[in-house]
Write a protein that holds these residues in place. Structure first.
Motif, PDB file in Angstrom:
ATOM      1  N   ARG A   1       7.067  -3.828  -5.195  1.00  0.00           N
ATOM      2  CA  ARG A   1       7.495  -3.546  -3.833  1.00  0.00           C
ATOM      3  C   ARG A   1       8.306  -4.733  -3.341  1.00  0.00           C
ATOM      4  O   ARG A   1       8.052  -5.875  -3.727  1.00  0.00           O
ATOM      5  CB  ARG A   1       6.279  -3.285  -2.931  1.00  0.00           C
ATOM      6  N   GLN A   2       9.291  -4.432  -2.523  1.00  0.00           N
ATOM      7  CA  GLN A   2      10.164  -5.483  -2.003  1.00  0.00           C
ATOM      8  C   GLN A   2       9.326  -6.512  -1.249  1.00  0.00           C
ATOM      9  O   GLN A   2       8.331  -6.174  -0.610  1.00  0.00           O
ATOM     10  CB  GLN A   2      11.187  -4.851  -1.079  1.00  0.00           C
TER      11      GLN A   2
ATOM     12  N   SER B   1      10.033  -8.397   1.370  1.00  0.00           N
ATOM     13  CA  SER B   1      10.040  -8.132   2.805  1.00  0.00           C
ATOM     14  C   SER B   1      11.383  -7.512   3.205  1.00  0.00           C
ATOM     15  O   SER B   1      12.411  -8.035   2.800  1.00  0.00           O
ATOM     16  CB  SER B   1       9.825  -9.438   3.570  1.00  0.00           C
ATOM     17  N   PRO B   2      11.412  -6.427   3.973  1.00  0.00           N
ATOM     18  CA  PRO B   2      10.252  -5.631   4.368  1.00  0.00           C
ATOM     19  C   PRO B   2       9.629  -4.943   3.155  1.00  0.00           C
ATOM     20  O   PRO B   2      10.327  -4.631   2.199  1.00  0.00           O
ATOM     21  CB  PRO B   2      10.844  -4.615   5.340  1.00  0.00           C
ATOM     22  N   VAL B   3       8.329  -4.718   3.254  1.00  0.00           N
ATOM     23  CA  VAL B   3       7.601  -4.226   2.087  1.00  0.00           C
ATOM     24  C   VAL B   3       7.805  -2.725   1.906  1.00  0.00           C
ATOM     25  O   VAL B   3       7.271  -1.920   2.662  1.00  0.00           O
ATOM     26  CB  VAL B   3       6.096  -4.530   2.222  1.00  0.00           C
TER      27      VAL B   3
ATOM     28  N   GLU C   1       1.984   3.733   6.325  1.00  0.00           N
ATOM     29  CA  GLU C   1       2.855   2.861   5.528  1.00  0.00           C
ATOM     30  C   GLU C   1       2.313   1.444   5.391  1.00  0.00           C
ATOM     31  O   GLU C   1       2.617   0.738   4.452  1.00  0.00           O
ATOM     32  CB  GLU C   1       4.278   2.833   6.100  1.00  0.00           C
ATOM     33  N   LYS C   2       1.463   1.054   6.331  1.00  0.00           N
ATOM     34  CA  LYS C   2       0.876  -0.293   6.251  1.00  0.00           C
ATOM     35  C   LYS C   2      -0.174  -0.407   5.160  1.00  0.00           C
ATOM     36  O   LYS C   2      -0.541  -1.500   4.751  1.00  0.00           O
ATOM     37  CB  LYS C   2       0.204  -0.634   7.596  1.00  0.00           C
TER      38      LYS C   2
END
Ligand code: GTP
Ligand code: MG
Length: 636
Positions: free
Chosen positions: A342-343, A345-347, A68-69
């Motif tokens: 993508r958001q 944070s959190p991404v 996910e990172k």
């Protein structure tokens, strides 16, 4: 070796550790992980590549990380893929990045794919069946609803043949990419190669690139020369759309080039910070607020964007909206390009969409027609888009802007322009280069021209017309010179106006003098004609006229312009006949007495006083009838 007639890029997708890289190795013989850290940790971190040829198709595999990172790396790899190999481990079934990668593929507009239920050697038949049912259920209603789902094992080789067949089948349905469009290569790697220098790689999404080409590096707009091209693991003369491509560049350090930059055809496109888009929020995402900041991904580019929602303050999950994205860093995007947001944070991936206008203006409250305009860009044909863009271009739409904003090839643009101009939908006020204006604007400028000319002539009945530049100034700055010129030519062609050199006047209108003005004109002319060279002063003549001073002055101007009268000095005006007679006398004198004449002799010859003699001689000097030589004149 069989000949390759098609290139197909396959992107892997799926949760971490589900066996993507192992499967690519099983299919191609190449393990895609290249970094030492990847080998040590047993996970994929960055993109990996492998190739395989089968049945005339060269498959280029882009293997992505499941962690996910590293989703942003996955996004760079997913740009430009033709089909997705969705890898789901039979023992774990659907996991978070299975969903996220799948959402990304859907939002990027990937059309086809194959599902591999891998690690099938680790599960019993019931578990395998359960996983298959879950996957079928999950994909229902999506672009992968009808995709083959193949149980495989990279370890035992079970199912690999079926998977190869499924890939070949789906590959055969992939439409070939059109290499005739303009060249564009989103860069995913840049490195130095011994003996070559800088090499950049990417999936060639459009057009072709050949050794010797000049290319433009975006966003910095640097022109570079292509020293070499590699594709399919060997040096080639050229590479075309749909191939993994490596380009060896002259004139730049590899450290100056980064993932996210783009190589493109030179001189055509512009990098942007503002784009108008159709934005879609995933049903699983939280609501998105107006002015929220998000991570923006397009092609291999990644930056931060501020979202400006058109017509609403909040976008609810699962909904779509027109929006403007303001990018923190410039990048090259074109209409139709897909992107992911993508958001902050959190991404997490929250949505995506398609670019409508890559060179958008700043949002403005009074710009109420923008949503309709964007919908035309989204759904319209080229003619409709061309009309809508021209309509909104206050000064007219230029050829350069048209190409930069639409991404059309020059040929597509030319055809659209030709059709719209021929169909009288638009007016080309210039041909080379093309400048387009709406018919309504062109007609309005023509009407304005007529109106201004008429008004001018009404206010200045004794002037022959208005100077072009004067008229142009009265039309205003919001009309470009080309439009003014073409509109003027159009009204002249309709015989509504006459163009005489720099003068514009109402067609068929000479200056019409009133009876008393005509009489005044005759009186002035007679006064000077009868005076010979011993002329009265101008003011003396004018005060005796039956018209007011202003009009008398204008009538004098008419006589001067017609050259019935000649102004010799600010105070002195002579009739043309008197001057002609004087020149005749000089010619006679030259014949009889020689070319030299003194001022006193000149005075005697013409019978005038010194007050007139000096200005007249200076006039004759200017006219090149005489030339000054000391105290005397030489008759020329
Ligand atoms: N038994 C079995 N093990 C497998 C199979 N495929 C992969 N593995 C193992 O599963 C682990 C992860 O495999 P990878 O191919 O690295 O997984 P991945 O999906 O590429 O992982 P990331 O790239 O990090 O997302 C490795 O230890 C593989 O040997 C399979 O079909 N059967
Ligand atoms: Mg991997």
């Amino acid at each position: 070796m069989e000949t390759v007639h098609k290139n197909v890029i396959v992107g892997t997708a799926g949760h971490i550790d589900h066996g993507k890289s192992a499967l690519v190795e099983a299919l191609t013989g190449t393990h895609p992980d290249r970094l030492a850290e990847e080998k040590r940790r047993g996970i994929t971190i960055d993109l990996g590549f492998a190739f395989r040829e089968e049945g005339g198709v060269r498959f280029g595999f882009v293997d992505v990380p499941g962690h996910e990172k590293f989703v942003s790396n996955m996004l760079a790899g997913a740009a430009g893929i033709d089909l997705v190999l969705l890898v789901i481990a039979a023992d774990e079934s659907i996991k978070p990045q299975t969903r996220e990668h799948f959402d990304i593929c859907r939002l990027l507009g990937v059309q086809r794919g194959v599902v591999a239920l891998t690690k099938s050697d680790l599960v019993d038949a019931d578990t395998a069946q359960l996983a298959r049912m879950e996957v079928e259920e999950y994909l229902k209603g999506s672009f992968l609803e009808k995709a083959p789902i193949i149980a495989v094992s990279a370890k035992t080789g079970a199912g690999l043949e079926d998977l190869r067949e499924a890939l070949s089948l789906v590959a055969s349905q992939v439409p070939g990419k059109d290499g005739s469009r303009d060249f564009r290569l989103p860069i995913d790697r840049s490195f130095a190669m011994k003996g070559f220098g800088t090499v950049v790689t990417g999936t060639l999404v459009s057009g072709r690139v050949a050794v010797g080409d000049e290319v433009e590096l975006f966003p910095q707009r640097e022109r570079l020369r292509v020293r070499g091209v590699h594709s399919g693991g060997k040096a080639v003369e050229r590479s075309s759309a749909g191939q993994r491509t490596a380009v060896n560049l002259a004139g730049i350090e590899h450290t100056a080039v980064k993932r996210g930059m783009t190589l493109a055809v030179p001189g055509k496109w512009r990098a942007t910070r503002r784009l108008d888009v159709r934005l879609e929020l995933l049903p699983s995402a939280p609501k998105l607020k107006h002015r929220a900041r998000v991570h923006f991904h397009a092609g291999t580019t990644e930056t931060i964007a501020e979202v400006f929602l058109y017509g609403q303050t909040v976008l609810p999950p699962g909904q779509r909206s027109l929006a403007q994205l303001r990018l923190q860093e410039e990048s090259l995007v074109l209409p139709g390009d897909r992107f992911i947001v993508r958001q902050f944070s959190p991404v997490i991936t929250i949505g995506g969409g398609a670019v409508l206008d890559p060179l958008a203006r700043r949002p403005a409250v009074r710009d109420t027609s923008r949503p309709a305009f964007l919908e035309t860009l989204e759904r319209g044909d080229r003619g409709q888009i061309l009309r809508a863009m021209t309509e909104r271009a206050t000064l007219g739409l230029t050829w350069d802007e048209l190409l930069a904003r639409t991404g059309w090839t020059a040929q597509e643009a030319r055809e659209a322009v030709r059709e719209e101009v021929a169909g009288k939908q638009l007016v080309a006020v210039s041909e080379e280069p093309v400048i387009l204006v709406p018919v309504s604007l062109f007609e309005r400028v023509q009407a304005q021209i007529l109106e201004k000319v008429w008004k001018f002539q009404q206010e200045n009945p004794l002037l022959p017309g208005i100077a072009r530049e004067d008229l142009r100034a009265r039309i205003g700055r919001r009309v470009r010179p080309e439009t003014f010129r073409a509109a003027l030519a159009a009204v002249a062609a309709q015989k509504k106006l006459d163009l005489q050199g720099e003068l514009v006047k109402r067609a068929g209108t000479g200056i019409e003098l009133l009876p008393e003005e005509l009489r005044a004109k005759e009186a002035i002319e007679k006064a000077f004609a009868s005076a010979g060279l011993a002329v009265p002063s101008v003011s003396e003549v004018l005060v005796k006229l039956p018209v007011d001073a202003k009009r008398a002055e204008k009538i004098l101007q008419i006589l001067l312009r017609d050259k019935s009268l000649v102004r010799v000095s600010p105070e002195l005006v002579f009739h043309k006949d008197a001057l002609a007679e004087m020149k005749g006398k000089l010619a006679g004198y030259k014949k009889a007495k020689g070319e030299r004449i003194s001022v006193p002799v000149f005075k005697d010859l013409t019978g005038i006083t010194r007050k007139y003699a000096i200005p007249l001689l200076e006039y004759l000097d200017r006219e090149r009838v005489t030339r000054r030589a000391g105290d005397e004149r030489v008759i020329l």
